[in-house]
Design an enzyme around this catalytic site. Sequence first.
Site, PDB file in Angstrom:
ATOM      1  N   ARG A  55       0.852  -1.205   0.000  1.00 16.11           N
ATOM      2  CA  ARG A  55       0.000   0.000   0.000  1.00 16.11           C
ATOM      3  C   ARG A  55       0.884   1.249   0.000  1.00 16.11           C
ATOM      4  O   ARG A  55       0.564   2.258  -0.613  1.00 16.11           O
ATOM      5  CB  ARG A  55      -0.953   0.004   1.210  1.00 16.11           C
ATOM      6  N   TYR A 109     -17.275  16.585 -14.739  1.00 15.61           N
ATOM      7  CA  TYR A 109     -17.823  15.230 -14.815  1.00 15.61           C
ATOM      8  C   TYR A 109     -18.858  15.053 -13.691  1.00 15.61           C
ATOM      9  O   TYR A 109     -18.609  15.454 -12.551  1.00 15.61           O
ATOM     10  CB  TYR A 109     -16.679  14.208 -14.705  1.00 15.61           C
ATOM     11  N   ASP A 129      -7.992  19.147 -13.938  1.00 16.51           N
ATOM     12  CA  ASP A 129      -8.324  17.811 -14.414  1.00 16.51           C
ATOM     13  C   ASP A 129      -8.042  17.800 -15.920  1.00 16.51           C
ATOM     14  O   ASP A 129      -8.745  18.436 -16.702  1.00 16.51           O
ATOM     15  CB  ASP A 129      -9.801  17.503 -14.116  1.00 16.51           C
ATOM     16  N   LYS A 174      -9.327   6.742 -18.865  1.00 16.03           N
ATOM     17  CA  LYS A 174      -9.654   7.277 -20.196  1.00 16.03           C
ATOM     18  C   LYS A 174      -8.464   7.155 -21.152  1.00 16.03           C
ATOM     19  O   LYS A 174      -8.032   6.052 -21.428  1.00 16.03           O
ATOM     20  CB  LYS A 174     -10.144   8.718 -20.052  1.00 16.03           C
TER      21      LYS A 174
HETATM   22  O1  P1T Z   1     -14.325   7.040 -13.536  1.00 19.85           O
HETATM   23  P1  P1T Z   1     -13.090   7.461 -12.798  1.00 19.85           P
HETATM   24  O2  P1T Z   1     -11.847   6.778 -13.263  1.00 19.85           O
HETATM   25  O3  P1T Z   1     -13.262   7.421 -11.315  1.00 19.85           O
HETATM   26  O4  P1T Z   1     -12.820   8.995 -13.204  1.00 19.85           O
HETATM   27  C1  P1T Z   1     -13.675  10.042 -12.863  1.00 19.85           C
HETATM   28  C2  P1T Z   1     -13.518  11.180 -13.858  1.00 19.85           C
HETATM   29  C3  P1T Z   1     -12.764  12.281 -13.516  1.00 19.85           C
HETATM   30  N1  P1T Z   1     -12.584  13.321 -14.365  1.00 19.85           N
HETATM   31  C4  P1T Z   1     -13.136  13.313 -15.606  1.00 19.85           C
HETATM   32  C5  P1T Z   1     -12.930  14.480 -16.514  1.00 19.85           C
HETATM   33  C6  P1T Z   1     -13.903  12.216 -16.022  1.00 19.85           C
HETATM   34  O5  P1T Z   1     -14.432  12.236 -17.243  1.00 19.85           O
HETATM   35  C7  P1T Z   1     -14.113  11.120 -15.129  1.00 19.85           C
HETATM   36  C8  P1T Z   1     -14.964   9.955 -15.506  1.00 19.85           C
HETATM   37  N2  P1T Z   1     -15.819  10.179 -16.580  1.00 19.85           N
HETATM   38  C9  P1T Z   1     -16.706   9.285 -17.118  1.00 19.85           C
HETATM   39  C10 P1T Z   1     -16.884   8.047 -16.656  1.00 19.85           C
HETATM   40  C11 P1T Z   1     -17.505   9.779 -18.267  1.00 19.85           C
HETATM   41  O6  P1T Z   1     -18.098   8.989 -19.019  1.00 19.85           O
HETATM   42  O7  P1T Z   1     -17.533  11.004 -18.458  1.00 19.85           O
END
Ligand code: P1T
Length: 377
Positions: A46, A98, A170, A195
Amino acid sequence: MKPFTTCVHAGAHVEPTTGAIMQPIFATSTYVQEEPAKHKGFDYSRADNPTRQAYEEALAAMEGARHGLSFASGLAAVQAAVQLLEPGARILVCDDVYGGTGRLFRRLFAKYNLDFQFVDMADPAAVKAAATPATKLVWVETPTNPMMKVIDIRAMAQVAKQTGALLVVDNTFASPIFQTPLALGADIVLHSTTKYIGGHSDLIGGALMMSRQDLFEQLKFVQFAAGSVPSPFDAYLMHRSLKTLGVRMMQHHKNGMAVAEFLASHKRVKRVMFPGLKSHPQHAIAAEQMLGFSGMVSFDLDGTYDDVVKFLKKLKVFALAESLGGVESLVNHPEKMTHASVPEEMRKKLGIGPSLIRLSCGIEDTDDLVADLKQAL
Ligand code: P1T
């Protein structure tokens, strides 16, 4: 080194006992110690794991940062960044983030006496006006999800500096290939590595990159103490994906551009939101702070919600699913899917309505993507 070379080589160390060119997967939770607290730099996974460390080194290099930290999801990285704050802090958040980021702020963190103010950050004067001495964090997403607004990172850095607040960007939609916010004045860069960095829709992950030693130490402590880390297997796969990020992003950009131009010329399309189009309200800022525009395109169909559903069902290459940034093209309906948790009045204000469709253009042949949209329209 230039970005494509960094993608391939960052964090890649030849394994000393065998000469293996690829980083081994250290599938271990713990490490044998010679004497209590006398070990080879690793005591528990961890806290640290060599596979994760190599990946984090690569993440840092991609953003031109001194340090990189990886997390079990993008939202775990968001959570860690917010945990830098003390109760009572005011946070200025870009109004179009998001849905899950907004939900975490509104529904989980607000009860810890953190004051989240959602502001239209495409208007720097509005951000300046909203900043107070209690403002400790300015939270930017650019391009924004799903309205594709572009926020001037340098202008936000100026407001944050004047107020003594930290600036978090972000950078998920642009990827480090097309935008490096630390060079524009950000303190911390965030990615949902689920992504573009992961790129194959088979992993969930997040990352924070920073150069300031004090921020690294605090965030490393949050990572260790709260424990939201990726497994060695996930760290290995993310690191592997990073090697092709550069070439993938070129094709995402090419497809995004072609799809946006096609949609803008179609009579069944009311408006297209893509930073690479000259008609985009912040195109000038986008052209200045971004090297490419990625594969994310949002548009309003000229029709009812039923027409939208018919259109979605006719698509053959674009798959209807949440998420983005993978090699395969996806289509999403923000109002009913990714942004259903955004309060209705905010959705109305932003324009997230029944006719809004968000595309994540993958790396398929450009002609096939345009043809698929054409036949469905
Ligand atoms: O899904 P996760 O890995 O926890 O990420 C969250 C997140 C954070 N910032 C941005 C700009 C994002 O687009 C996302 C996650 N977005 C999607 C799942 C979506 O379909 O827009």
